[in-house]
Design a protein around this motif. Structure first.
Motif, PDB file in Angstrom:
ATOM      1  N   CYS A 125      21.212  -2.555   5.369  1.00 45.92           N
ATOM      2  CA  CYS A 125      20.233  -2.523   4.291  1.00 45.92           C
ATOM      3  C   CYS A 125      20.375  -1.222   3.492  1.00 45.92           C
ATOM      4  O   CYS A 125      20.079  -0.140   3.993  1.00 45.92           O
ATOM      5  CB  CYS A 125      18.818  -2.627   4.865  1.00 45.92           C
ATOM      6  N   ARG A 126      20.816  -1.349   2.254  1.00 50.46           N
ATOM      7  CA  ARG A 126      20.979  -0.173   1.397  1.00 50.46           C
ATOM      8  C   ARG A 126      19.630   0.424   0.996  1.00 50.46           C
ATOM      9  O   ARG A 126      19.534   1.593   0.657  1.00 50.46           O
ATOM     10  CB  ARG A 126      21.757  -0.540   0.152  1.00 50.46           C
ATOM     11  N   GLY A 127      18.600  -0.375   1.024  1.00 48.62           N
ATOM     12  CA  GLY A 127      17.269   0.108   0.667  1.00 48.62           C
ATOM     13  C   GLY A 127      16.796   1.224   1.563  1.00 48.62           C
ATOM     14  O   GLY A 127      16.123   2.165   1.114  1.00 48.62           O
ATOM     15  N   ASP A 142      18.667   3.510   3.090  1.00 46.10           N
ATOM     16  CA  ASP A 142      19.338   4.744   2.676  1.00 46.10           C
ATOM     17  C   ASP A 142      18.745   5.302   1.392  1.00 46.10           C
ATOM     18  O   ASP A 142      18.589   6.513   1.240  1.00 46.10           O
ATOM     19  CB  ASP A 142      20.840   4.499   2.493  1.00 46.10           C
ATOM     20  N   GLU A 143      18.414   4.427   0.459  1.00 44.33           N
ATOM     21  CA  GLU A 143      17.816   4.876  -0.798  1.00 44.33           C
ATOM     22  C   GLU A 143      16.468   5.554  -0.552  1.00 44.33           C
ATOM     23  O   GLU A 143      16.169   6.609  -1.112  1.00 44.33           O
ATOM     24  CB  GLU A 143      17.636   3.693  -1.749  1.00 44.33           C
ATOM     25  N   LEU A 144      15.666   4.965   0.314  1.00 49.90           N
ATOM     26  CA  LEU A 144      14.367   5.564   0.633  1.00 49.90           C
ATOM     27  C   LEU A 144      14.529   6.896   1.348  1.00 49.90           C
ATOM     28  O   LEU A 144      13.787   7.851   1.082  1.00 49.90           O
ATOM     29  CB  LEU A 144      13.533   4.607   1.484  1.00 49.90           C
ATOM     30  N   ARG A 178      16.950   8.978   0.931  1.00 48.66           N
ATOM     31  CA  ARG A 178      17.357   9.954  -0.081  1.00 48.66           C
ATOM     32  C   ARG A 178      16.185  10.342  -0.981  1.00 48.66           C
ATOM     33  O   ARG A 178      16.061  11.485  -1.413  1.00 48.66           O
ATOM     34  CB  ARG A 178      18.500   9.401  -0.919  1.00 48.66           C
ATOM     35  N   ALA A 179      15.319   9.402  -1.258  1.00 47.41           N
ATOM     36  CA  ALA A 179      14.163   9.683  -2.117  1.00 47.41           C
ATOM     37  C   ALA A 179      13.130  10.565  -1.424  1.00 47.41           C
ATOM     38  O   ALA A 179      12.453  11.365  -2.072  1.00 47.41           O
ATOM     39  CB  ALA A 179      13.508   8.369  -2.552  1.00 47.41           C
ATOM     40  N   TYR A 180      13.010  10.430  -0.114  1.00 47.85           N
ATOM     41  CA  TYR A 180      12.024  11.191   0.661  1.00 47.85           C
ATOM     42  C   TYR A 180      12.712  11.886   1.838  1.00 47.85           C
ATOM     43  O   TYR A 180      12.417  11.598   3.003  1.00 47.85           O
ATOM     44  CB  TYR A 180      10.920  10.268   1.177  1.00 47.85           C
ATOM     45  N   LYS A 229      15.763   9.544  10.336  1.00 52.51           N
ATOM     46  CA  LYS A 229      16.515   8.303  10.298  1.00 52.51           C
ATOM     47  C   LYS A 229      16.096   7.394  11.460  1.00 52.51           C
ATOM     48  O   LYS A 229      15.980   6.185  11.300  1.00 52.51           O
ATOM     49  CB  LYS A 229      18.013   8.582  10.352  1.00 52.51           C
TER      50      LYS A 229
END
Length: 73
Positions: free
Chosen positions: A31-33, A35-37, A39-41, A47
């Motif tokens: 799920c790429r989502g 990783d995006e979250l 990076r955003a926070y 992890k």
């Protein structure tokens, strides 16, 4: 005088952590989502916690879907 209610605030395990540790990490890593979250926070969650929350959400979603199906059957 009113009665005082004392609530036990001591942490008591329910088995959620052990259940999640037994689950496959593959859906989380695909799920790429996630990783995006992360990076955003970057300072907000580890992890490992992100993985646990992802799997817990998946499990709760499956439970809700099963309950809905059972209700309509």
């Amino acid at each position: 005088m009113g009665s005082v209610i004392v609530k036990n605030m001591e942490f008591q395990e329910t088995g959620v952590v052990k259940m999640i540790e037994k689950q496959s990490k593959l859906p989380y890593y695909e799920c790429r989502g996630v990783d995006e979250l992360l990076r955003a926070y970057p300072q907000s969650v580890t992890k490992a916690m992100a993985h646990s929350l992802f799997i817990l959400g998946y499990i709760e979603g499956k439970r809700a879907e099963r309950a809905r199906r059972k209700k309509t059957a």
